[in-house]
Design an enzyme around this catalytic site. Structure first.
Site, mmCIF file in Angstrom:
data_model
loop_
_atom_site.group_PDB
_atom_site.id
_atom_site.type_symbol
_atom_site.label_atom_id
_atom_site.label_comp_id
_atom_site.label_asym_id
_atom_site.label_seq_id
_atom_site.Cartn_x
_atom_site.Cartn_y
_atom_site.Cartn_z
ATOM 1 N N GLU A 1 48.127 -1.044 8.765
ATOM 2 C CA GLU A 1 46.784 -1.465 8.332
ATOM 3 C C GLU A 1 46.112 -0.449 7.424
ATOM 4 O O GLU A 1 45.367 -0.800 6.508
ATOM 5 C CB GLU A 1 45.892 -1.721 9.562
ATOM 6 C CG GLU A 1 46.194 -3.013 10.310
ATOM 7 C CD GLU A 1 47.242 -2.877 11.392
ATOM 8 O OE1 GLU A 1 47.987 -1.872 11.384
ATOM 9 O OE2 GLU A 1 47.316 -3.782 12.243
ATOM 10 N N GLU B 1 50.998 -5.857 17.262
ATOM 11 C CA GLU B 1 49.965 -6.017 18.300
ATOM 12 C C GLU B 1 50.260 -7.214 19.216
ATOM 13 O O GLU B 1 49.989 -7.164 20.417
ATOM 14 C CB GLU B 1 48.589 -6.153 17.642
ATOM 15 C CG GLU B 1 48.150 -4.832 17.002
ATOM 16 C CD GLU B 1 46.917 -4.974 16.128
ATOM 17 O OE1 GLU B 1 46.972 -5.752 15.139
ATOM 18 O OE2 GLU B 1 45.899 -4.333 16.420
HETATM 19 N N1 CO8 Z 1 50.278 -11.693 5.032
HETATM 20 C C1 CO8 Z 1 50.498 -12.650 4.114
HETATM 21 N N2 CO8 Z 1 51.688 -12.840 3.506
HETATM 22 C C2 CO8 Z 1 52.678 -12.015 3.833
HETATM 23 C C3 CO8 Z 1 52.526 -10.983 4.785
HETATM 24 C C4 CO8 Z 1 51.252 -10.846 5.415
HETATM 25 N N3 CO8 Z 1 51.022 -9.932 6.358
HETATM 26 N N4 CO8 Z 1 53.700 -10.322 4.888
HETATM 27 C C5 CO8 Z 1 54.550 -10.919 4.045
HETATM 28 N N5 CO8 Z 1 53.955 -11.938 3.402
HETATM 29 C C6 CO8 Z 1 54.516 -12.839 2.403
HETATM 30 C C7 CO8 Z 1 54.623 -12.170 1.050
HETATM 31 O O1 CO8 Z 1 53.385 -12.225 0.364
HETATM 32 C C8 CO8 Z 1 55.688 -12.998 0.379
HETATM 33 O O2 CO8 Z 1 55.118 -14.219 -0.055
HETATM 34 P P1 CO8 Z 1 55.535 -14.824 -1.520
HETATM 35 O O3 CO8 Z 1 57.011 -15.080 -1.404
HETATM 36 O O4 CO8 Z 1 54.710 -16.079 -1.611
HETATM 37 O O5 CO8 Z 1 55.217 -13.771 -2.493
HETATM 38 C C9 CO8 Z 1 56.624 -13.354 1.539
HETATM 39 O O6 CO8 Z 1 55.870 -13.146 2.735
HETATM 40 C C10 CO8 Z 1 57.846 -12.435 1.607
HETATM 41 O O7 CO8 Z 1 57.372 -11.104 1.618
HETATM 42 P P2 CO8 Z 1 57.902 -9.973 0.597
HETATM 43 O O8 CO8 Z 1 58.345 -10.595 -0.688
HETATM 44 O O9 CO8 Z 1 56.860 -8.916 0.527
HETATM 45 O O10 CO8 Z 1 59.193 -9.467 1.402
HETATM 46 P P3 CO8 Z 1 59.849 -8.018 1.334
HETATM 47 O O11 CO8 Z 1 61.128 -8.138 2.068
HETATM 48 O O12 CO8 Z 1 59.861 -7.499 -0.041
HETATM 49 O O13 CO8 Z 1 58.848 -7.093 2.188
HETATM 50 C C11 CO8 Z 1 57.417 -6.524 4.044
HETATM 51 C C12 CO8 Z 1 58.654 -7.324 3.542
HETATM 52 C C13 CO8 Z 1 57.717 -5.042 3.997
HETATM 53 C C14 CO8 Z 1 57.165 -6.957 5.492
HETATM 54 C C15 CO8 Z 1 56.194 -6.851 3.164
HETATM 55 O O14 CO8 Z 1 56.083 -8.266 3.055
HETATM 56 C C16 CO8 Z 1 54.913 -6.320 3.686
HETATM 57 O O15 CO8 Z 1 54.633 -5.149 3.568
HETATM 58 N N6 CO8 Z 1 54.062 -7.204 4.288
HETATM 59 C C17 CO8 Z 1 52.769 -6.841 4.774
HETATM 60 C C18 CO8 Z 1 52.869 -6.108 6.092
HETATM 61 C C19 CO8 Z 1 51.497 -5.684 6.582
HETATM 62 O O16 CO8 Z 1 50.809 -4.918 5.947
HETATM 63 N N7 CO8 Z 1 51.096 -6.206 7.768
HETATM 64 C C20 CO8 Z 1 49.840 -5.891 8.367
HETATM 65 C C21 CO8 Z 1 48.782 -6.826 7.904
HETATM 66 S S1 CO8 Z 1 47.176 -6.364 8.516
HETATM 67 C C22 CO8 Z 1 47.116 -7.002 10.096
HETATM 68 O O17 CO8 Z 1 48.095 -7.512 10.602
HETATM 69 C C23 CO8 Z 1 45.854 -6.831 10.856
HETATM 70 C C24 CO8 Z 1 45.559 -8.017 11.788
HETATM 71 C C25 CO8 Z 1 44.143 -8.595 11.623
HETATM 72 C C26 CO8 Z 1 44.128 -9.861 10.758
HETATM 73 C C27 CO8 Z 1 43.072 -10.907 10.848
HETATM 74 C C28 CO8 Z 1 43.130 -12.041 9.735
HETATM 75 C C29 CO8 Z 1 43.856 -13.363 9.993
#
Ligand code: CO8
Length: 262
Positions: A136, A116
């Site tokens: 999402e 976004e």
């Molecule tokens: N939020 C918080 N932490 C995150 C996020 C996130 N969106 N994405 C990644 N991280 C963190 C992980 O928790 C992890 O932290 P830790 O090492 O402490 O466990 C670190 O980043 C590395 O991530 P991964 O170990 O998961 O890395 P991978 O390579 O295995 O996976 C991915 C990468 C595929 C990107 C995976 O991290 C993932 O699926 N992330 C979430 C993606 C997602 O769903 N994004 C959408 C979120 S909803 C949104 O954006 C709506 C906006 C409105 C929000 C309003 C509130 C502030």
């Protein structure tokens, strides 16, 4: 440790600004402090008359922005969630409707709020390793930072709904096919290409850039007859600028124009 001021780093190179979202341990996910710093950085860019083009990218090789911070969102109540949606919509509108040209240099994951953020920029280019999506739905929510509105306007409602209903991540190449990004380049050359593009644009007269942006962004919401009238008004406004006189005179005198950005 992350402290205020280092979560969004802005570097200035004459008329260009490079903004780097710098929270690589969380794949540059946007928590409140990062959002505050992003807001302050965008406001500073908009207030700087010298800056014509800003590039937004993510720190590290893995992510542009992996979304809003899920840990911050999980405990929110409805009003708190609504507040964050409205606040960030306003921040992204500052980018979309600002006077600077914004280029998203998508260097990795651009997911949820990250996609976004890119959607609010004027131009999106991506590394060949990047992945984009609106996941999402997998969290039981909808895109709330403009995605349900900007994405269908950009790629059409069928494709936008498919991406939002499935939550699937797509490759940079696929994103280019559907018009979500305008260019895909090798990851190692992404920033160089973004800067090259930014320099080409920054060499143009500022008022014309600004009026193109206004015509496209505001005209999109009008019916065609109003949009044509609006375009004609903005076209007329160009003739109030010194750069219109100079640009046309330079052409007639067979020389390069000297822009004054006014
Ligand atoms: N939020 C918080 N932490 C995150 C996020 C996130 N969106 N994405 C990644 N991280 C963190 C992980 O928790 C992890 O932290 P830790 O090492 O402490 O466990 C670190 O980043 C590395 O991530 P991964 O170990 O998961 O890395 P991978 O390579 O295995 O996976 C991915 C990468 C595929 C990107 C995976 O991290 C993932 O699926 N992330 C979430 C993606 C997602 O769903 N994004 C959408 C979120 S909803 C949104 O954006 C709506 C906006 C409105 C929000 C309003 C509130 C502030």
């Amino acid at each position: 440790m992350e402290t205020a001021g280092d979560l969004v780093i802005t570097e200035k190179f004459d008329a260009l600004a490079l903004m780097t979202i710098n929270r690589p341990k969380a794949l540059n996910a946007l928590d409140q402090l990062t959002l505050q710093q992003l807001d302050a950085a965008v406001s500073a860019i908009e207030a700087d008359p010298q800056i014509k083009v800003a590039i937004i990218t993510g720190s590290g090789e893995k992510a542009f922005v992996a979304g809003g911070d899920i840990g911050v969102m999980q405990p929110l109540d409805p009003l708190g969630a609504r507040r964050i949606a409205v606040d960030v919509q306003q921040l992204l509108n500052k980018i979309e409707y600002g006077s600077t040209v914004y280029i998203a240099a998508i260097n990795g994951y651009a997911l949820g709020g990250g996609c976004e953020l890119a959607l609010a920029c004027d131009i999106r280019i991506a590394a060949d390793s990047a992945q984009l999506g609106q996941p999402e739905v997998n969290l039981g929510i909808i895109p709330g930072w403009g995605g349900t509105q900007r994405l269908p306007r950009l790629v059409g409602s069928s494709m936008a709904k498919q991406l939002m209903f499935t939550g699937e991540r797509i490759s940079a190449a696929r994103a280019a096919q559907i018009g979500l990004v305008s260019e895909v380049v090798p990851a190692t050359g992404l920033l160089a290409r973004a800067r090259e593009l930014a320099q080409i644009i920054a060499a143009k007269p500022k008022m014309a850039l600004q009026l193109i942006k206004e015509a496209v962004n505001n005209g999109r919401e009008m019916d065609m007859q109003r949009a044509f009238a609006y375009e004609a008004d903005l076209f007329g406004l160009c003739f109030a600028t010194a750069d219109q006189k100079e640009g046309m005179l330079a052409f007639l005198e067979k020389r390069q124009p000297q822009w004054r950005d006014q």
